[in-house]
Design a protein around this motif. Structure first.
Motif, PDB file in Angstrom:
ATOM      1  N   LEU A 193       0.810  -0.966   0.048  1.00  0.00           N
ATOM      2  CA  LEU A 193      -0.100   0.123   0.046  1.00  0.00           C
ATOM      3  C   LEU A 193       0.741   1.177  -0.018  1.00  0.00           C
ATOM      4  CD1 LEU A 193      -2.653  -0.963   2.474  1.00  0.00           C
ATOM      5  CD2 LEU A 193      -2.626  -0.394   0.032  1.00  0.00           C
ATOM      6  N   TYR A 194       1.596   1.266   0.795  1.00  0.00           N
ATOM      7  CA  TYR A 194       2.918   2.348   0.991  1.00  0.00           C
ATOM      8  C   TYR A 194       3.389   2.873  -0.554  1.00  0.00           C
ATOM      9  CZ  TYR A 194       6.905   4.776   1.748  1.00  0.00           C
ATOM     10  OH  TYR A 194       8.166   5.744   2.014  1.00  0.00           O
ATOM     11  N   LYS A 197       0.726   4.122  -3.528  1.00  0.00           N
ATOM     12  CA  LYS A 197       0.818   5.964  -2.823  1.00  0.00           C
ATOM     13  C   LYS A 197       2.019   6.409  -3.192  1.00  0.00           C
ATOM     14  CE  LYS A 197      -2.691   5.242   1.217  1.00  0.00           C
ATOM     15  NZ  LYS A 197      -2.846   5.185   2.627  1.00  0.00           N
ATOM     16  N   SER A 198       3.088   6.035  -3.376  1.00  0.00           N
ATOM     17  CA  SER A 198       4.138   6.703  -3.611  1.00  0.00           C
ATOM     18  C   SER A 198       4.007   6.776  -4.743  1.00  0.00           C
ATOM     19  CB  SER A 198       5.539   5.937  -2.974  1.00  0.00           C
ATOM     20  OG  SER A 198       5.561   6.178  -1.423  1.00  0.00           O
ATOM     21  N   LYS A 200       1.795   6.669  -6.730  1.00  0.00           N
ATOM     22  CA  LYS A 200       0.807   7.818  -7.369  1.00  0.00           C
ATOM     23  C   LYS A 200       1.059   9.070  -7.334  1.00  0.00           C
ATOM     24  CE  LYS A 200      -2.951   4.557  -6.787  1.00  0.00           C
ATOM     25  NZ  LYS A 200      -4.576   4.512  -6.251  1.00  0.00           N
ATOM     26  N   LYS A 201       2.048   9.033  -6.434  1.00  0.00           N
ATOM     27  CA  LYS A 201       2.358  10.537  -5.846  1.00  0.00           C
ATOM     28  C   LYS A 201       3.491  11.162  -6.838  1.00  0.00           C
ATOM     29  CE  LYS A 201       1.697  10.902  -0.888  1.00  0.00           C
ATOM     30  NZ  LYS A 201       1.872  11.178   0.303  1.00  0.00           N
TER      31      LYS A 201
END
Length: 205
Positions: A193-194, A197-198, A200-201
């Motif tokens: 998950l981390y 998200k990284s 996507k950012k």
């Protein structure tokens, strides 16, 4: 993947913490007489505030066979999945699996009053490696992931091997395998998950 000495993950980031864990386990075994009493996982003493035991107990072993079995598994997992290890993710994986294993034993397996060994943590490390294989589209990851859960389920229904119990001169704490695997599963989920998200950012920036 074909195993050769050349493709083993010898790089520092892949192997340093594995060697450190092995060294600490060997050291704890050599000085077991002095270290077992203050460091072993003991439910009653943990409930009295000696919380360090939920971590340190994993480095202790009942006898030489117990130690060798766990060290062999530690090295085998490194050979299989060490390329996925880093100093950061392996340390967090080890700590998460160890603490989840001990918390599971403490709250849900109160009949286990004393526990030693790396086997619970090793199941968590196994789960992480299998999930990393799956993430990298290696089909053997599915077999490893399903296989380890089938092994755990078999232990829960039918108990541990009597031969192994005799070899390590102690009852095999099968619940430690379960809770260690749960710890590895939780860590792996959070890890993916981390990184999702990284990514996507990074794409949005």
């Amino acid at each position: 993947m074909k195993f050769t000495v050349k493709n083993l993950p010898f790089a520092k980031q892949h192997s340093l913490l594995v060697l450190t864990v092995a060294f600490l386990a060997i050291l704890a075994f050599l000085f077991d007489t002095a270290l077992s009493t203050p460091l072993v996982y003991q439910q009653q003493l943990i409930s009295q505030g000696e919380l360090w035991r939920i971590f340190t107990g994993h480095f202790l072993h009942t006898n030489g066979f117990h130690l060798l079995l766990n060290l062999a598994a530690l090295i085998l997992l490194w050979a299989l999945h060490g390329q996925f290890y880093s100093l950061k993710n392996y340390s967090l994986l080890f700590i998460s699996s160890a603490l989840t294993c001990s918390a599971g034993l403490y709250f849900f397996s109160p009949d286990i009053r004393q526990y030693v060994g790396l086997s619970g943590v090793l199941h968590g490390i196994f789960i992480f490696g299998a999930m990393m294989d799956i993430h990298h589209k290696d089909k053997t990851g599915y077999l490893l992931f399903i296989g380890v859960w089938l092994k755990i389920a078999h232990e829960q229904f039918y108990g541990a091997s009597e031969d192994v119990s005799a070899l390590i001169d102690a009852s095999v704490a099968i619940d430690a395998h379960l809770w260690g695997a749960v710890g590895g599963l939780i860590f792996s989920g959070m890890y993916f998950l981390y990184h999702l998200k990284s990514k996507k950012k990074t794409k949005s920036s």
